[in-house]
Design an enzyme around this catalytic site. Structure first.
Site: not given
Ligand code: F0G
Length: 482
Positions: A80, A132-133, A223, A266, A389, A455
């Site tokens: 832990y 980013f979303t 980021d 990623k 997208r 989406f």
């Molecule tokens: N920032 C960027 C630039 C991303 O592309 C993503 C995720 C995140 C933050 C969030 O990271 O998924 O580990 O919570 N992109 C994925 C995509 C979801 O399919 O482009 P996460």
């Protein structure tokens, strides 16, 4: 020492790895592919993996692991608090970024949550090249506002600009002046800018943003989720980077940004997320949220095996032999499609190849979701799952009107080290068939439209019977059995 020569143009990409574990794929006949996408409400998120031949929905958490990552997972130290696994992760972060302060989170958006909780207050602004979303959702949830300051050249779908993710520095300066530094929560640079086609930011532009932030006393945030692709592009497109090692670029960035966070789904070929900082003061500000939302400071909601894989994966992110594979496959796919005349985002970026659906189906209006319609057509044509997208990925305005996306894209992500070149060629051929038959494609309308994140969960149906006509044409061209 590797002797691979890195030029994506006019070359067959050369993988510097071999495949030793494989997974069986299915390729359904075309009528069943149509049934599968209709059962999924024309939403590729709702497809079942067993019905998919090439899964190009994302590059997140689906990258192939190396033998060394799999081996590392077997020695994970599960405790832990104070696990050796976390120490190994910290050692990898030190090797790559030259940084000692590391906070774990269960994935990238969890890191964004911590960042937003720490810095965003109602009435503040977060300035960024592009949103980013998930980033935007966390900021607006806390009463902050996102301001996008991308250089307008970044939004031109086809150009030869090597760094379309760059900030408009003049606009950054004037926005800071106009909003005043005390109202600005942070400035965020998104490397490998996701939503505009995985487009990179130059080293020069990133460092200039840091200088502007330091001068104004505003936290600078990177980021780094797509930083490995971005660093590949810096090395091949930016003269000053050509003779720098990848490690020296990572470390230069870490020495200049106040905070770096990333999705290890990623960057790191694994799972999880991390927030790192050269100056301990930033880590201390964010630390309390880790046990609150994620888990103790040495695992942060992650499984230790994934932390081991991320540690090894980060080390592999230094290796041009590995980090070139994704962008080179994407460049190859984009070039094949471009040669066929299919409109794709140019120059090719990281993450995936992006089809410009406004040009493929110019007669389908935004509110009949052209990119989702092309996505359904590509699935019918090849069992290939992309990600919309465009307008479907936007949220309606509070009064219910549609917010039309600036770009209507279908993203065909290329997970790292996963596909063979013959699969990439198959993808190009099936997308060409869709392009040749684009006149048959029609629009979509909602049958179930959720209020948030539509989406992900929403369902749509074809307007008319264009999908049946597409299948009939496919059978005519390729025969009944395919
Ligand atoms: N920032 C960027 C630039 C991303 O592309 C993503 C995720 C995140 C933050 C969030 O990271 O998924 O580990 O919570 N992109 C994925 C995509 C979801 O399919 O482009 P996460």
């Amino acid at each position: 020492m590797s002797v691979k020569f890195y030029i994506p143009e006019n070359q067959v990409p050369l993988e510097m790895h071999k495949v030793r574990v494989v997974q069986k794929l299915n390729l359904l006949p075309v009528s069943e592919r149509m049934k599968a996408i209709q059962d999924a409400g024309n939403n590729t998120f709702l497809l079942q993996n067993r019905d998919i031949y090439m899964d190009m929905i994302t590059d997140s958490g689906v990258n192939a692991m190396s033998d060394k990552q799999v081996a590392a997972m077997n020695v994970a130290d599960d405790s832990y608090a104070g696990s050796e696994t976390f120490n190994r992760l910290k050692a990898a972060v030190r090797e790559v970024f030259g940084v000692d302060n590391v906070l774990p989170a269960h994935q990238g958006r969890a890191a964004e949550n911590i960042l937003a909780e720490t810095f965003v207050k109602p009435g503040t602004f977060a300035l960024m090249n592009f949103h980013f979303t998930t980033t935007k959702a966390h900021i607006t949830r806390l009463g902050g506002e996102v301001i996008e300051l991308i250089d307008k050249k970044g939004l031109i779908p086809q150009s030869d600009d090597p760094f379309k993710g760059n900030f408009d520095l003049k606009k950054l300066r004037s926005t800071i002046k106009e909003k005043t530094p005390d109202k600005i929560a942070f400035v965020r640079v998104e490397s490998g800018t996701n939503l505009i086609g995985g487009q990179p930011v130059s080293l020069e532009n990133m460092l200039a943003v840091c200088d502007i932030c330091h001068e104004a006393g505003i936290p600078s945030v990177l980021d780094a989720s797509l930083l490995q692709d971005n660093i590949y592009f810096m090395k091949i497109r930016e003269p000053r980077c050509k003779y720098m090692s990848t490690q020296s670029i990572y470390q230069l960035l870490a020495s200049r940004f106040d905070i770096i966070y990333f999705s290890a789904r990623k960057l790191g070929f694994s799972r999880g997320g991390f927030i790192i900082s050269t100056d301990r003061k930033w880590t201390d500000m964010m630390m309390e949220f880790v046990p609150l939302y994620e888990g103790f400071l040495t695992y942060g909601g992650m499984e230790v095996r994934s932390i081991e894989a991320a540690a090894q994966g980060l080390l592999e992110s230094l290796d041009m032999d590995y980090i070139s594979q994704g962008p080179e496959f994407i460049a190859y796919l984009a070039k094949e499609l471009d040669d066929y005349g299919v409109p794709v985002i140019k120059p090719a970026g990281g993450l995936g190849c992006h089809l410009n659906c406004s040009e493929i189906v110019p007669d389908i209006p935004h509110d009949q979701y052209p990119a989702a319609a092309v996505g359904a057509a590509v699935f019918i044509a090849g069992g290939i799952r992309g990600m919309e997208r465009g307008t479907m990925s936007e949220q309606r305005e509070p009064d219910g009107t549609e917010r039309f996306a600036e770009l209507e894209l279908l993203r065909l992500a290329v997970p790292r080290r996963v596909f063979t070149l013959s699969q990439i060629k198959y993808c190009a051929d099936r997308v060409k068939w869709v392009w040749d038959n684009r006149k048959l494609i029609g629009g979509l309308r909602w049958t179930q439209e959720p209020r948030v994140l539509r989406f992900f969960f929403g369902r749509m149906e074809e307007i008319g019977y264009w999908q049946e006509e597409l299948v009939a044409k496919f059978k005519k061209d390729f025969g009944d059995s395919l």
